[in-house]
Design a protein around this motif. Structure first.
Motif, PDB file in Angstrom:
ATOM      1  N   ASP A  61      -7.228 -29.643  -4.400  1.00  0.00           N
ATOM      2  CA  ASP A  61      -6.405 -30.850  -4.424  1.00  0.00           C
ATOM      3  C   ASP A  61      -5.589 -30.997  -3.139  1.00  0.00           C
ATOM      4  OD1 ASP A  61      -7.430 -31.421  -6.904  1.00  0.00           O
ATOM      5  OD2 ASP A  61      -5.679 -30.662  -8.007  1.00  0.00           O
ATOM      6  N   ALA A  62      -5.108 -29.875  -2.621  1.00  0.00           N
ATOM      7  CA  ALA A  62      -4.343 -29.930  -1.370  1.00  0.00           C
ATOM      8  C   ALA A  62      -5.235 -30.391  -0.213  1.00  0.00           C
ATOM      9  CB  ALA A  62      -3.741 -28.565  -1.061  1.00  0.00           C
ATOM     10  N   TRP A  63      -6.449 -29.859  -0.140  1.00  0.00           N
ATOM     11  CA  TRP A  63      -7.359 -30.274   0.944  1.00  0.00           C
ATOM     12  C   TRP A  63      -7.770 -31.735   0.777  1.00  0.00           C
ATOM     13  CZ3 TRP A  63      -7.863 -28.127   5.394  1.00  0.00           C
ATOM     14  CH2 TRP A  63      -7.651 -26.763   5.540  1.00  0.00           C
ATOM     15  N   LYS A  64      -7.957 -32.159  -0.462  1.00  0.00           N
ATOM     16  CA  LYS A  64      -8.323 -33.551  -0.717  1.00  0.00           C
ATOM     17  C   LYS A  64      -7.210 -34.494  -0.263  1.00  0.00           C
ATOM     18  CE  LYS A  64     -10.148 -36.447  -4.426  1.00  0.00           C
ATOM     19  NZ  LYS A  64     -10.499 -36.491  -5.851  1.00  0.00           N
ATOM     20  N   ALA A  65      -5.966 -34.126  -0.559  1.00  0.00           N
ATOM     21  CA  ALA A  65      -4.819 -34.942  -0.129  1.00  0.00           C
ATOM     22  C   ALA A  65      -4.733 -34.999   1.390  1.00  0.00           C
ATOM     23  CB  ALA A  65      -3.528 -34.375  -0.714  1.00  0.00           C
ATOM     24  N   ARG A  66      -4.960 -33.855   2.049  1.00  0.00           N
ATOM     25  CA  ARG A  66      -4.941 -33.838   3.519  1.00  0.00           C
ATOM     26  C   ARG A  66      -6.027 -34.744   4.091  1.00  0.00           C
ATOM     27  NH1 ARG A  66      -4.536 -27.367   4.496  1.00  0.00           N
ATOM     28  NH2 ARG A  66      -2.391 -27.123   3.784  1.00  0.00           N
ATOM     29  N   ALA A  67      -7.215 -34.697   3.498  1.00  0.00           N
ATOM     30  CA  ALA A  67      -8.320 -35.520   3.987  1.00  0.00           C
ATOM     31  C   ALA A  67      -8.015 -37.004   3.824  1.00  0.00           C
ATOM     32  CB  ALA A  67      -9.611 -35.153   3.257  1.00  0.00           C
ATOM     33  N   GLN A  68      -7.428 -37.366   2.687  1.00  0.00           N
ATOM     34  CA  GLN A  68      -7.093 -38.770   2.466  1.00  0.00           C
ATOM     35  C   GLN A  68      -6.036 -39.247   3.456  1.00  0.00           C
ATOM     36  OE1 GLN A  68      -6.008 -38.794  -1.663  1.00  0.00           O
ATOM     37  NE2 GLN A  68      -8.117 -39.178  -2.347  1.00  0.00           N
ATOM     38  N   ILE A  69      -5.070 -38.410   3.751  1.00  0.00           N
ATOM     39  CA  ILE A  69      -4.037 -38.776   4.727  1.00  0.00           C
ATOM     40  C   ILE A  69      -4.661 -38.992   6.102  1.00  0.00           C
ATOM     41  CG2 ILE A  69      -2.033 -37.876   5.999  1.00  0.00           C
ATOM     42  CD1 ILE A  69      -1.190 -36.538   3.335  1.00  0.00           C
ATOM     43  N   ARG A  70      -5.553 -38.093   6.488  1.00  0.00           N
ATOM     44  CA  ARG A  70      -6.194 -38.229   7.807  1.00  0.00           C
ATOM     45  C   ARG A  70      -7.120 -39.434   7.867  1.00  0.00           C
ATOM     46  NH1 ARG A  70      -6.895 -32.027   9.344  1.00  0.00           N
ATOM     47  NH2 ARG A  70      -4.722 -31.680   9.874  1.00  0.00           N
ATOM     48  N   GLU A  71      -7.832 -39.728   6.772  1.00  0.00           N
ATOM     49  CA  GLU A  71      -8.701 -40.911   6.748  1.00  0.00           C
ATOM     50  C   GLU A  71      -7.880 -42.187   6.883  1.00  0.00           C
ATOM     51  OE1 GLU A  71     -10.980 -40.690   3.165  1.00  0.00           O
ATOM     52  OE2 GLU A  71     -12.353 -39.190   3.976  1.00  0.00           O
ATOM     53  N   THR A  72      -6.748 -42.227   6.200  1.00  0.00           N
ATOM     54  CA  THR A  72      -5.870 -43.396   6.279  1.00  0.00           C
ATOM     55  C   THR A  72      -5.333 -43.561   7.693  1.00  0.00           C
ATOM     56  OG1 THR A  72      -5.237 -43.044   3.985  1.00  0.00           O
ATOM     57  CG2 THR A  72      -3.823 -44.487   5.290  1.00  0.00           C
ATOM     58  N   ALA A  73      -4.930 -42.457   8.301  1.00  0.00           N
ATOM     59  CA  ALA A  73      -4.403 -42.512   9.672  1.00  0.00           C
ATOM     60  C   ALA A  73      -5.499 -42.925  10.656  1.00  0.00           C
ATOM     61  CB  ALA A  73      -3.820 -41.161  10.072  1.00  0.00           C
ATOM     62  N   ALA A  74      -6.714 -42.439  10.454  1.00  0.00           N
ATOM     63  CA  ALA A  74      -7.817 -42.792  11.350  1.00  0.00           C
ATOM     64  C   ALA A  74      -8.199 -44.267  11.207  1.00  0.00           C
ATOM     65  CB  ALA A  74      -9.028 -41.902  11.066  1.00  0.00           C
ATOM     66  N   ALA A  75      -8.123 -44.784   9.990  1.00  0.00           N
ATOM     67  CA  ALA A  75      -8.453 -46.195   9.783  1.00  0.00           C
ATOM     68  C   ALA A  75      -7.403 -47.111  10.404  1.00  0.00           C
ATOM     69  CB  ALA A  75      -8.584 -46.489   8.297  1.00  0.00           C
ATOM     70  N   ALA A  76      -6.155 -46.663  10.426  1.00  0.00           N
ATOM     71  CA  ALA A  76      -5.074 -47.479  10.976  1.00  0.00           C
ATOM     72  C   ALA A  76      -5.104 -47.516  12.499  1.00  0.00           C
ATOM     73  CB  ALA A  76      -3.719 -46.949  10.502  1.00  0.00           C
ATOM     74  N   GLU A  77      -5.548 -46.437  13.116  1.00  0.00           N
ATOM     75  CA  GLU A  77      -5.591 -46.368  14.578  1.00  0.00           C
ATOM     76  C   GLU A  77      -6.950 -46.840  15.089  1.00  0.00           C
ATOM     77  OE1 GLU A  77      -4.891 -42.416  15.877  1.00  0.00           O
ATOM     78  OE2 GLU A  77      -2.972 -42.255  14.858  1.00  0.00           O
ATOM     79  N   PRO A  78      -6.950 -47.673  16.118  1.00  0.00           N
ATOM     80  CA  PRO A  78      -8.245 -48.004  16.724  1.00  0.00           C
ATOM     81  C   PRO A  78      -8.743 -46.796  17.503  1.00  0.00           C
ATOM     82  CG  PRO A  78      -6.470 -49.069  17.922  1.00  0.00           C
ATOM     83  CD  PRO A  78      -5.855 -48.387  16.732  1.00  0.00           C
ATOM     84  N   SER A  79     -10.024 -46.559  17.409  1.00  0.00           N
ATOM     85  CA  SER A  79     -10.564 -45.395  18.113  1.00  0.00           C
ATOM     86  C   SER A  79     -10.669 -45.675  19.601  1.00  0.00           C
ATOM     87  CB  SER A  79     -11.930 -45.024  17.546  1.00  0.00           C
ATOM     88  OG  SER A  79     -12.849 -46.058  17.821  1.00  0.00           O
TER      89      SER A  79
END
Length: 193
Positions: free
Chosen positions: A123-141
């Motif tokens: 669950d901790a790794w899943k939460a970390r992954a979701q946070i990073r996915e959200t941050a990556a979607a918000a930032e233009p690559s």
């Protein structure tokens, strides 16, 4: 005595895990001021712990299926009769199951504790992954920014409305722009689908 280690011990997740392992192994736990006492309900063995580290080491040994190390403390000063004598250990009762019968229960307790730890970690790794996915979607690559910058440069240099040349140079720039822009639009269409 200020700062007893047993105050609010039930809130410590390490203690809760140790308590689950000990209870599954047949120990009853009693918490008093400054110490934790456990007693094996079947054999009557008692252990007292004056530090959290001792208790966790004992529970870890039980969970691993090993014989726990005795708690090392300095012996109290004894005066009078019976100096240095030990209490005899209680005799094994006929109703006590042999140690081999206790192992499946202990293995089951170890597996349950391990599964709980793995679920928490997952669950901790899943939460970390979701946070990073959200941050990556918000930032233009970086590649998107480079693509946009290149597209602007081509439009600025070669678009027919922006060309400040006459004659053949204007026609050449216009044709180059049409050719390049057609490929850019193909790339954009392929990226959308």
């Amino acid at each position: 005595m200020a700062g007893l280690w047993t105050q609010n011990i039930e809130r410590d997740p390490r203690y809760r895990g140790a308590a689950e392992v000990l209870e599954a192994a047949g120990y009853a736990i009693t918490i008093a001021d400054g110490l934790v006492e456990i007693e094996n309900e079947e054999s009557g063995d008692r252990q007292r712990f004056r530090a959290r580290k001792e208790l966790l080491a004992f529970a870890s040994a039980i969970a691993a299926g090993e014989q726990p190390q005795p708690v090392k403390r300095s012996a109290p000063i004894r005066n009078g009769q019976g100096f240095g004598g030990r209490q005899p250990r209680p005799e094994a009762r006929d109703s006590d199951p042999p140690p081999a019968e206790k192992e499946p229960e202990l293995d089951l307790a170890k597996l349950k504790a391990l599964c709980q730890a793995l679920v928490i970690e997952r669950d901790a790794w899943k939460a970390r992954a979701q946070i990073r996915e959200t941050a990556a979607a918000a930032e233009p690559s970086g590649s998107d920014e480079k693509y946009r910058a290149l597209k602007k440069f081509i439009a600025r240099e070669f678009h027919p409305d922006n060309v400040r040349a006459d004659g053949i140079e204007r026609l050449v720039r216009t044709e180059v722009f049409k050719t390049i822009w057609a490929h850019i639009e193909e790339i954009e269409r392929a990226g959308r689908s």
